[in-house]
Design a protein around this motif. Structure first.
Motif, PDB file in Angstrom:
ATOM      1  N   MET A  73      43.309  45.224  22.155  1.00  0.00           N
ATOM      2  CA  MET A  73      42.816  45.882  23.338  1.00  0.00           C
ATOM      3  C   MET A  73      42.997  44.923  24.528  1.00  0.00           C
ATOM      4  N   PRO A  74      43.805  45.284  25.516  1.00  0.00           N
ATOM      5  CA  PRO A  74      43.994  44.417  26.685  1.00  0.00           C
ATOM      6  C   PRO A  74      42.710  44.278  27.494  1.00  0.00           C
ATOM      7  N   TYR A  75      42.497  43.080  27.996  1.00  0.00           N
ATOM      8  CA  TYR A  75      41.304  42.760  28.784  1.00  0.00           C
ATOM      9  C   TYR A  75      41.740  42.300  30.161  1.00  0.00           C
ATOM     10  N   ILE A  76      41.214  42.945  31.196  1.00  0.00           N
ATOM     11  CA  ILE A  76      41.497  42.576  32.580  1.00  0.00           C
ATOM     12  C   ILE A  76      40.206  42.039  33.179  1.00  0.00           C
ATOM     13  N   CYS A  77      40.244  40.803  33.662  1.00  0.00           N
ATOM     14  CA  CYS A  77      39.081  40.182  34.303  1.00  0.00           C
ATOM     15  C   CYS A  77      39.420  39.961  35.770  1.00  0.00           C
ATOM     16  N   PHE A  78      38.607  40.508  36.659  1.00  0.00           N
ATOM     17  CA  PHE A  78      38.827  40.391  38.094  1.00  0.00           C
ATOM     18  C   PHE A  78      37.636  39.651  38.689  1.00  0.00           C
ATOM     19  N   GLU A  79      37.902  38.541  39.365  1.00  0.00           N
ATOM     20  CA  GLU A  79      36.841  37.762  40.000  1.00  0.00           C
ATOM     21  C   GLU A  79      37.004  37.831  41.508  1.00  0.00           C
ATOM     22  N   ALA A  80      35.884  38.022  42.202  1.00  0.00           N
ATOM     23  CA  ALA A  80      35.916  38.133  43.658  1.00  0.00           C
ATOM     24  C   ALA A  80      34.527  37.859  44.219  1.00  0.00           C
ATOM     25  N   GLY A  81      34.461  37.842  45.533  1.00  0.00           N
ATOM     26  CA  GLY A  81      33.169  37.779  46.198  1.00  0.00           C
ATOM     27  C   GLY A  81      32.485  39.131  46.055  1.00  0.00           C
ATOM     28  N   ALA A  82      31.440  39.343  46.820  1.00  0.00           N
ATOM     29  CA  ALA A  82      30.675  40.583  46.738  1.00  0.00           C
ATOM     30  C   ALA A  82      31.563  41.786  47.068  1.00  0.00           C
ATOM     31  N   LEU A  83      31.438  42.855  46.262  1.00  0.00           N
ATOM     32  CA  LEU A  83      32.221  44.072  46.433  1.00  0.00           C
ATOM     33  C   LEU A  83      31.296  45.278  46.493  1.00  0.00           C
ATOM     34  N   THR A  84      31.709  46.286  47.228  1.00  0.00           N
ATOM     35  CA  THR A  84      30.933  47.522  47.265  1.00  0.00           C
ATOM     36  C   THR A  84      31.197  48.312  45.984  1.00  0.00           C
ATOM     37  N   PRO A  85      30.295  49.208  45.630  1.00  0.00           N
ATOM     38  CA  PRO A  85      30.523  50.048  44.444  1.00  0.00           C
ATOM     39  C   PRO A  85      31.827  50.853  44.551  1.00  0.00           C
ATOM     40  N   GLU A  86      32.157  51.321  45.744  1.00  0.00           N
ATOM     41  CA  GLU A  86      33.380  52.096  45.936  1.00  0.00           C
ATOM     42  C   GLU A  86      34.620  51.248  45.639  1.00  0.00           C
ATOM     43  N   ILE A  87      34.632  50.019  46.133  1.00  0.00           N
ATOM     44  CA  ILE A  87      35.769  49.131  45.890  1.00  0.00           C
ATOM     45  C   ILE A  87      35.881  48.816  44.402  1.00  0.00           C
ATOM     46  N   LYS A  88      34.759  48.579  43.744  1.00  0.00           N
ATOM     47  CA  LYS A  88      34.795  48.292  42.314  1.00  0.00           C
ATOM     48  C   LYS A  88      35.387  49.463  41.532  1.00  0.00           C
ATOM     49  N   ARG A  89      34.966  50.684  41.865  1.00  0.00           N
ATOM     50  CA  ARG A  89      35.494  51.865  41.176  1.00  0.00           C
ATOM     51  C   ARG A  89      37.005  51.979  41.366  1.00  0.00           C
ATOM     52  N   GLU A  90      37.472  51.766  42.610  1.00  0.00           N
ATOM     53  CA  GLU A  90      38.907  51.856  42.879  1.00  0.00           C
ATOM     54  C   GLU A  90      39.678  50.747  42.158  1.00  0.00           C
ATOM     55  N   LEU A  91      39.153  49.543  42.171  1.00  0.00           N
ATOM     56  CA  LEU A  91      39.805  48.435  41.455  1.00  0.00           C
ATOM     57  C   LEU A  91      39.951  48.748  39.970  1.00  0.00           C
ATOM     58  N   ILE A  92      38.881  49.196  39.360  1.00  0.00           N
ATOM     59  CA  ILE A  92      38.905  49.520  37.936  1.00  0.00           C
ATOM     60  C   ILE A  92      39.965  50.578  37.654  1.00  0.00           C
ATOM     61  N   GLN A  93      39.990  51.616  38.458  1.00  0.00           N
ATOM     62  CA  GLN A  93      40.949  52.701  38.260  1.00  0.00           C
ATOM     63  C   GLN A  93      42.385  52.220  38.438  1.00  0.00           C
ATOM     64  N   ARG A  94      42.651  51.527  39.534  1.00  0.00           N
ATOM     65  CA  ARG A  94      44.020  51.132  39.838  1.00  0.00           C
ATOM     66  C   ARG A  94      44.529  50.012  38.939  1.00  0.00           C
ATOM     67  N   LEU A  95      43.674  49.034  38.634  1.00  0.00           N
ATOM     68  CA  LEU A  95      44.081  47.974  37.708  1.00  0.00           C
ATOM     69  C   LEU A  95      44.447  48.567  36.346  1.00  0.00           C
ATOM     70  N   THR A  96      43.651  49.515  35.896  1.00  0.00           N
ATOM     71  CA  THR A  96      43.909  50.162  34.606  1.00  0.00           C
ATOM     72  C   THR A  96      45.206  50.962  34.650  1.00  0.00           C
ATOM     73  N   GLU A  97      45.395  51.774  35.694  1.00  0.00           N
ATOM     74  CA  GLU A  97      46.588  52.612  35.790  1.00  0.00           C
ATOM     75  C   GLU A  97      47.872  51.783  35.825  1.00  0.00           C
ATOM     76  N   VAL A  98      47.898  50.766  36.674  1.00  0.00           N
ATOM     77  CA  VAL A  98      49.104  49.946  36.800  1.00  0.00           C
ATOM     78  C   VAL A  98      49.373  49.187  35.503  1.00  0.00           C
ATOM     79  N   SER A  99      48.344  48.623  34.918  1.00  0.00           N
ATOM     80  CA  SER A  99      48.526  47.865  33.678  1.00  0.00           C
ATOM     81  C   SER A  99      49.026  48.762  32.550  1.00  0.00           C
ATOM     82  N   ALA A 100      48.469  49.951  32.448  1.00  0.00           N
ATOM     83  CA  ALA A 100      48.906  50.894  31.411  1.00  0.00           C
ATOM     84  C   ALA A 100      50.367  51.281  31.615  1.00  0.00           C
TER      85      ALA A 100
END
Length: 71
Positions: A1-28
């Motif tokens: 199972m691939p694991y993606i770890c993203f580290e950053a400063g404080a993020l809004t819930p909206e940005i986190k949702r978009e990051l999760i979606q886009r990181l997953t889509e591109v990686s897949a």
């Protein structure tokens, strides 16, 4: 199972949702593995604990904001 770890400063819930979606889509797409197999983890660090070129995230954001205002 691939694991993606993203580290950053404080993020809004909206940005986190978009990051999760886009990181997953591109990686897949790149790895040709179904999205269902990806595990994504976001680690937020306090802005004062993340720095580039000797300036923390708060300082960098202030500079970017000032630059945008000047344009």
């Amino acid at each position: 199972m691939p694991y993606i770890c993203f580290e950053a400063g404080a993020l809004t819930p909206e940005i986190k949702r978009e990051l999760i979606q886009r990181l997953t889509e591109v990686s897949a797409e790149v790895m040709r593995i179904p999205k269902d197999y990806f595990f994504v983890s976001i680690h937020e660090l306090p802005n004062e604990n993340v720095a580039i070129a000797g300036k923390d995230v708060n300082q960098l954001r202030a500079e970017l904001s000032a630059q945008r205002s000047a344009e």
